[in-house]
Design a protein around this motif. Structure first.
Motif, PDB file in Angstrom:
ATOM      1  N   ASP A 158       2.316 -45.877  39.816  1.00  0.00           N
ATOM      2  CA  ASP A 158       3.026 -45.451  40.398  1.00  0.00           C
ATOM      3  C   ASP A 158       4.269 -44.379  40.479  1.00  0.00           C
ATOM      4  OD1 ASP A 158       3.598 -48.355  41.548  1.00  0.00           O
ATOM      5  OD2 ASP A 158       5.221 -48.590  40.344  1.00  0.00           O
ATOM      6  N   LEU A 159       3.983 -43.394  39.412  1.00  0.00           N
ATOM      7  CA  LEU A 159       4.386 -42.001  39.589  1.00  0.00           C
ATOM      8  C   LEU A 159       3.331 -41.322  39.796  1.00  0.00           C
ATOM      9  CD1 LEU A 159       6.286 -40.110  38.192  1.00  0.00           C
ATOM     10  CD2 LEU A 159       5.750 -40.259  36.448  1.00  0.00           C
ATOM     11  N   LEU A 160       2.249 -41.505  40.115  1.00  0.00           N
ATOM     12  CA  LEU A 160       1.077 -41.048  40.350  1.00  0.00           C
ATOM     13  C   LEU A 160       1.191 -40.535  41.094  1.00  0.00           C
ATOM     14  CD1 LEU A 160      -1.592 -42.168  37.238  1.00  0.00           C
ATOM     15  CD2 LEU A 160      -0.751 -39.592  37.705  1.00  0.00           C
ATOM     16  N   SER A 161       1.238 -41.923  42.525  1.00  0.00           N
ATOM     17  CA  SER A 161       1.562 -41.731  43.554  1.00  0.00           C
ATOM     18  C   SER A 161       2.381 -40.308  44.365  1.00  0.00           C
ATOM     19  CB  SER A 161       1.750 -42.833  44.569  1.00  0.00           C
ATOM     20  OG  SER A 161       2.772 -43.776  44.108  1.00  0.00           O
ATOM     21  N   VAL A 162       3.411 -40.413  43.283  1.00  0.00           N
ATOM     22  CA  VAL A 162       4.597 -39.539  43.135  1.00  0.00           C
ATOM     23  C   VAL A 162       3.992 -37.776  43.514  1.00  0.00           C
ATOM     24  CG1 VAL A 162       6.780 -38.666  42.719  1.00  0.00           C
ATOM     25  CG2 VAL A 162       6.569 -40.683  43.136  1.00  0.00           C
ATOM     26  N   LEU A 163       3.296 -37.413  42.218  1.00  0.00           N
ATOM     27  CA  LEU A 163       3.060 -36.736  41.672  1.00  0.00           C
ATOM     28  C   LEU A 163       1.838 -35.954  42.167  1.00  0.00           C
ATOM     29  CD1 LEU A 163       3.164 -37.071  37.984  1.00  0.00           C
ATOM     30  CD2 LEU A 163       4.840 -35.445  39.420  1.00  0.00           C
ATOM     31  N   GLU A 164       0.666 -36.669  43.081  1.00  0.00           N
ATOM     32  CA  GLU A 164      -0.717 -36.408  43.538  1.00  0.00           C
ATOM     33  C   GLU A 164      -1.035 -36.799  44.656  1.00  0.00           C
ATOM     34  OE1 GLU A 164      -2.806 -34.665  41.811  1.00  0.00           O
ATOM     35  OE2 GLU A 164      -2.116 -34.488  39.531  1.00  0.00           O
ATOM     36  N   LYS A 165      -1.191 -36.027  45.097  1.00  0.00           N
ATOM     37  CA  LYS A 165      -2.531 -36.997  46.914  1.00  0.00           C
ATOM     38  C   LYS A 165      -3.450 -38.361  46.542  1.00  0.00           C
ATOM     39  CE  LYS A 165      -1.706 -32.854  49.564  1.00  0.00           C
ATOM     40  NZ  LYS A 165      -2.190 -31.593  50.258  1.00  0.00           N
ATOM     41  N   PRO A 166      -3.230 -38.580  48.143  1.00  0.00           N
ATOM     42  CA  PRO A 166      -4.064 -40.082  47.499  1.00  0.00           C
ATOM     43  C   PRO A 166      -5.627 -39.678  47.507  1.00  0.00           C
ATOM     44  CG  PRO A 166      -2.684 -40.131  49.360  1.00  0.00           C
ATOM     45  CD  PRO A 166      -2.631 -38.723  49.139  1.00  0.00           C
ATOM     46  N   CYS A 167      -6.100 -40.313  46.116  1.00  0.00           N
ATOM     47  CA  CYS A 167      -7.879 -39.967  46.455  1.00  0.00           C
ATOM     48  C   CYS A 167      -8.292 -40.186  47.121  1.00  0.00           C
ATOM     49  CB  CYS A 167      -7.858 -40.837  44.708  1.00  0.00           C
ATOM     50  SG  CYS A 167      -7.249 -40.432  43.496  1.00  0.00           S
ATOM     51  N   GLY A 168      -8.298 -40.779  48.173  1.00  0.00           N
ATOM     52  CA  GLY A 168      -9.274 -40.777  49.667  1.00  0.00           C
ATOM     53  C   GLY A 168      -9.166 -39.564  50.206  1.00  0.00           C
ATOM     54  N   SER A 169      -7.811 -38.654  50.194  1.00  0.00           N
ATOM     55  CA  SER A 169      -7.845 -38.111  51.848  1.00  0.00           C
ATOM     56  C   SER A 169      -8.904 -36.475  51.601  1.00  0.00           C
ATOM     57  CB  SER A 169      -6.253 -37.301  50.444  1.00  0.00           C
ATOM     58  OG  SER A 169      -5.979 -36.226  51.794  1.00  0.00           O
ATOM     59  N   THR A 170      -8.869 -36.179  52.079  1.00  0.00           N
ATOM     60  CA  THR A 170     -10.572 -35.639  53.113  1.00  0.00           C
ATOM     61  C   THR A 170      -9.760 -34.394  53.011  1.00  0.00           C
ATOM     62  OG1 THR A 170      -9.710 -36.221  55.285  1.00  0.00           O
ATOM     63  CG2 THR A 170     -12.024 -37.455  53.803  1.00  0.00           C
ATOM     64  N   GLU A 171      -7.832 -33.753  53.416  1.00  0.00           N
ATOM     65  CA  GLU A 171      -7.738 -33.172  53.379  1.00  0.00           C
ATOM     66  C   GLU A 171      -7.912 -31.693  52.034  1.00  0.00           C
ATOM     67  OE1 GLU A 171      -4.067 -33.604  54.886  1.00  0.00           O
ATOM     68  OE2 GLU A 171      -4.768 -34.583  57.210  1.00  0.00           O
ATOM     69  N   MET A 172      -8.490 -32.302  50.994  1.00  0.00           N
ATOM     70  CA  MET A 172      -8.158 -31.738  49.347  1.00  0.00           C
ATOM     71  C   MET A 172      -9.427 -31.640  48.690  1.00  0.00           C
ATOM     72  SD  MET A 172      -5.979 -34.176  47.573  1.00  0.00           S
ATOM     73  CE  MET A 172      -6.495 -33.427  45.951  1.00  0.00           C
ATOM     74  N   THR A 173      -9.636 -30.420  48.678  1.00  0.00           N
ATOM     75  CA  THR A 173     -10.969 -30.566  47.140  1.00  0.00           C
ATOM     76  C   THR A 173     -10.429 -31.003  46.228  1.00  0.00           C
ATOM     77  OG1 THR A 173     -10.876 -27.949  47.669  1.00  0.00           O
ATOM     78  CG2 THR A 173     -12.423 -29.100  45.989  1.00  0.00           C
ATOM     79  N   ARG A 174     -11.758 -32.690  46.308  1.00  0.00           N
ATOM     80  CA  ARG A 174     -11.011 -33.251  45.415  1.00  0.00           C
ATOM     81  C   ARG A 174     -11.664 -32.613  43.648  1.00  0.00           C
ATOM     82  NH1 ARG A 174     -14.453 -38.105  48.735  1.00  0.00           N
ATOM     83  NH2 ARG A 174     -12.555 -38.914  49.572  1.00  0.00           N
TER      84      ARG A 174
ATOM     85  N   TYR B 107      -4.465 -38.982  37.609  1.00  0.00           N
ATOM     86  CA  TYR B 107      -5.213 -39.452  38.034  1.00  0.00           C
ATOM     87  C   TYR B 107      -6.283 -39.836  37.109  1.00  0.00           C
ATOM     88  CZ  TYR B 107      -3.169 -41.813  41.706  1.00  0.00           C
ATOM     89  OH  TYR B 107      -2.019 -42.271  42.305  1.00  0.00           O
ATOM     90  N   ASP B 108      -7.524 -38.596  37.021  1.00  0.00           N
ATOM     91  CA  ASP B 108      -8.520 -38.568  36.126  1.00  0.00           C
ATOM     92  C   ASP B 108      -8.329 -38.424  34.491  1.00  0.00           C
ATOM     93  OD1 ASP B 108     -10.785 -37.968  38.004  1.00  0.00           O
ATOM     94  OD2 ASP B 108      -9.192 -36.722  38.794  1.00  0.00           O
ATOM     95  N   GLN B 109      -7.438 -37.931  34.653  1.00  0.00           N
ATOM     96  CA  GLN B 109      -6.790 -37.544  33.032  1.00  0.00           C
ATOM     97  C   GLN B 109      -6.078 -38.978  32.329  1.00  0.00           C
ATOM     98  OE1 GLN B 109      -3.179 -35.162  32.506  1.00  0.00           O
ATOM     99  NE2 GLN B 109      -3.197 -35.123  30.577  1.00  0.00           N
ATOM    100  N   VAL B 110      -5.517 -39.222  33.123  1.00  0.00           N
ATOM    101  CA  VAL B 110      -5.045 -41.115  32.377  1.00  0.00           C
ATOM    102  C   VAL B 110      -6.161 -42.183  32.336  1.00  0.00           C
ATOM    103  CG1 VAL B 110      -3.905 -42.981  33.025  1.00  0.00           C
ATOM    104  CG2 VAL B 110      -2.890 -40.651  33.561  1.00  0.00           C
ATOM    105  N   LEU B 111      -7.296 -41.906  33.348  1.00  0.00           N
ATOM    106  CA  LEU B 111      -8.698 -42.693  33.323  1.00  0.00           C
ATOM    107  C   LEU B 111      -9.280 -42.483  31.898  1.00  0.00           C
ATOM    108  CD1 LEU B 111      -9.866 -45.157  34.592  1.00  0.00           C
ATOM    109  CD2 LEU B 111     -10.941 -43.050  36.188  1.00  0.00           C
ATOM    110  N   ARG B 112      -8.872 -41.083  31.773  1.00  0.00           N
ATOM    111  CA  ARG B 112     -10.323 -40.595  31.118  1.00  0.00           C
ATOM    112  C   ARG B 112      -9.809 -41.979  29.388  1.00  0.00           C
ATOM    113  NH1 ARG B 112     -10.925 -35.724  33.429  1.00  0.00           N
ATOM    114  NH2 ARG B 112      -9.398 -35.164  32.419  1.00  0.00           N
TER     115      ARG B 112
END
Length: 506
Positions: free
Chosen positions: A318-334, A339-344
């Protein structure tokens, strides 16, 4: 019973000619004296009968010395004296806990106090229309008593060592009486008020002011009920009212979650998740609050406790959705982000974890990560393959929760990263084939419901693999069967006889 008889039983000197300004301080002093438990209960019942039999005009009478405190202050002092009778003994140890025997006398006294306060509230609520023109109206007194009554009811309405079914029922009735007396229809409206504009303010500000001295770093463990009362009140306040009190509730929740005891960490994280969900993202990002919270939650992931990880991971999502844009967004460089830090870190723990309880928690929340991250999961495909294969190999019967969750992960990963599946086709098919063989061959390995669900989900994953590999699955399975499962092997026989097998590759 006549008022004069009750006053005589209470040994009050002035008698019935005196008003509440003279009698309430005397009653308060009597309540503060050391008495035996039975004597104290009799005194409480007499006070309750006094409120029940006294005239409403007497209860709200302004008669008395001009220099005496106001009527609402007198009633606040009386309520404080009443609630102190059922106060929990202070805890001087660092653990913040006392044995259950320390609370043996609390439930009976709390029940009697709740009855007295409920009678008083009932009389005041019924007198509002008559006292509307009085300077110290009944509504003003009820408003003054709202915060201490709410805190007291919240202390004893929860199932804790210091409560009993009878005291919880009495506290619940007291809370309902307080809600009705304030003109509200629910506890949330009682706390927050009628409208967000503040035209009808609730009791939340006063309640938090009352709790603030108890929620400091030095004092919050002295009373075991404090953290539970804070959590109970917090979780009943939602949008948009919670944002107005963010400074206080955020600091207190962090304080609880930063404790060394796991149960306090869990309670604090639950409070923090409620804040994240019910406070606008802009307010959370202000003053770097969200970043502070992220680091606090991230550090909790290093604690190998299933009950803690189970609440930390959803809160982090829930907090990552506050700090980061959606991962599927095409308006930003991926680019890689939190998200990656927590998943690792989660994948690292999953690879080494051997406790079944933690494996279930990780697998269940990894499925949520896979849904949130979508195609970005392709960055972690190599480690995901190792985790998925490893979790498919280990049974956690009879429910098979970790295997079922990891099959959900595999399905989402295949749907989002299918262009890169070709190089991992053999390992995934081998793991799914072995899973289906084991489950089909040993009917006692898991429950029938879990068995059918495992076979169904494994079948769906095989169908996806076959579709994305353009039909190469059939050939791959034939090679694997010849290499690893000779024709005489009973596993191969059970697999070929499986309904799910025939359904997938008929």
């Amino acid at each position: 019973m006549a008022l004069s008889s009750i006053l005589r039983d209470l040994h009050l000197a002035e008698g019935c000619d005196a008003g509440p300004r003279e009698l309430l301080p005397q009653i308060q002093n009597m309540l503060g004296e050391e008495r035996a438990s039975a004597t104290r209960i009799r005194l409480l019942r007499d006070v309750g009968m006094l409120f029940e039999s006294a005239d409403v005009g007497w209860l709200l009478s302004e008669r008395g010395a001009a220099t005496s405190p106001s009527l609402d202050e007198l009633y606040r002092g009386l309520v404080r004296a009443l609630t102190d009778l059922a106060a929990l003994p202070p805890c001087e140890t660092d653990s913040g806990d006392l044995p259950a025997s320390a609370y043996a006398r609390v439930p009976d006294v709390a029940r009697e106090v709740c009855d007295v306060l409920r009678v008083l509230l009932g009389r005041l609520a019924g007198a509002e229309a008559q006292a509307a023109s009085s300077p110290a109206s009944a509504r003003a007194v009820v408003r003054a008593l709202a915060a201490p009554l709410c805190v007291f009811a919240a202390t004893h309405v929860q199932e804790q060592p210091w409560s009993s079914p009878e005291s919880r029922s009495a506290a619940s009735q007291l809370l309902e009486a307080a809600v009705r007396a304030s003109g509200s229809v629910s506890v949330a409206e009682f706390l927050c008020g009628g409208t967000p504009s503040g035209e009808q303010p609730g009791a939340l500000s006063a309640v938090l002011r009352l709790l603030r001295p108890q929620m400091t770093k030095e004092s919050w463990k002295r009373n075991q009920a404090t953290k539970f009362v804070f959590s109970w009140i917090l979780t009943r306040v939602g949008r948009p009212w919670l944002a107005d009190h963010l400074d206080h509730v955020f600091a207190s929740s962090l304080l609880i979650s930063d404790d060394y005891r796991t149960e306090n960490k869990v309670l604090g994280v639950k409070c923090l998740q409620h804040i994240v969900v019910n406070v606008p993202a802009a307010d959370l990002r202000q003053y770097n609050r969200a970043q502070v919270l992220y680091h606090a939650l991230y550090n909790h992931l290093y604690t190998p406790e299933a009950q803690l990880v189970e609440v930390v991971l959803p809160c982090l999502l829930d907090l990552l959705s506050v700090l980061e844009k959606p991962c599927g967004s095409t308006e930003m460089t991926r680019r890689t982000n939190r998200y990656d830090q927590v998943l690792r870190l989660v994948l690292t723990h999953m690879e080494m974890e051997y406790k079944l309880a933690l494996r279930r928690v990780y697998a269940r929340n990894l499925a949520v990560f896979a849904h949130r991250m979508g195609v970005v999961m392709i960055r972690h495909l190599k480690r995901l393959e190792r985790v998925i294969v490893g979790y498919l190999e280990v049974s956690d019967s009879p429910g098979e929760q970790s295997r079922l969750s990891i099959l959900d992960v595999l399905e989402v990963v295949l749907q989002n990263t299918w262009p890169r599946v070709q190089s991992r086709l053999g390992a995934l098919v081998r793991a799914l084939l072995k899973l289906m063989c084991d489950v089909t061959a040993d009917s006692g390995l898991c429950s029938p419901v879990a068995r059918e669900e495992l076979l169904d989900k494994a079948t769906r994953c095989l169908l996806l693999l076959d579709r994305y590999s353009e039909g190469q699955i059939r050939a791959s399975i034939q090679i694997l069967t010849n290499k690893h499962f000779p024709c005489a092997c009973p596993y191969a026989y059970c697999l070929s006889d499986s309904v799910h097998w025939r359904k997938a590759f008929k």
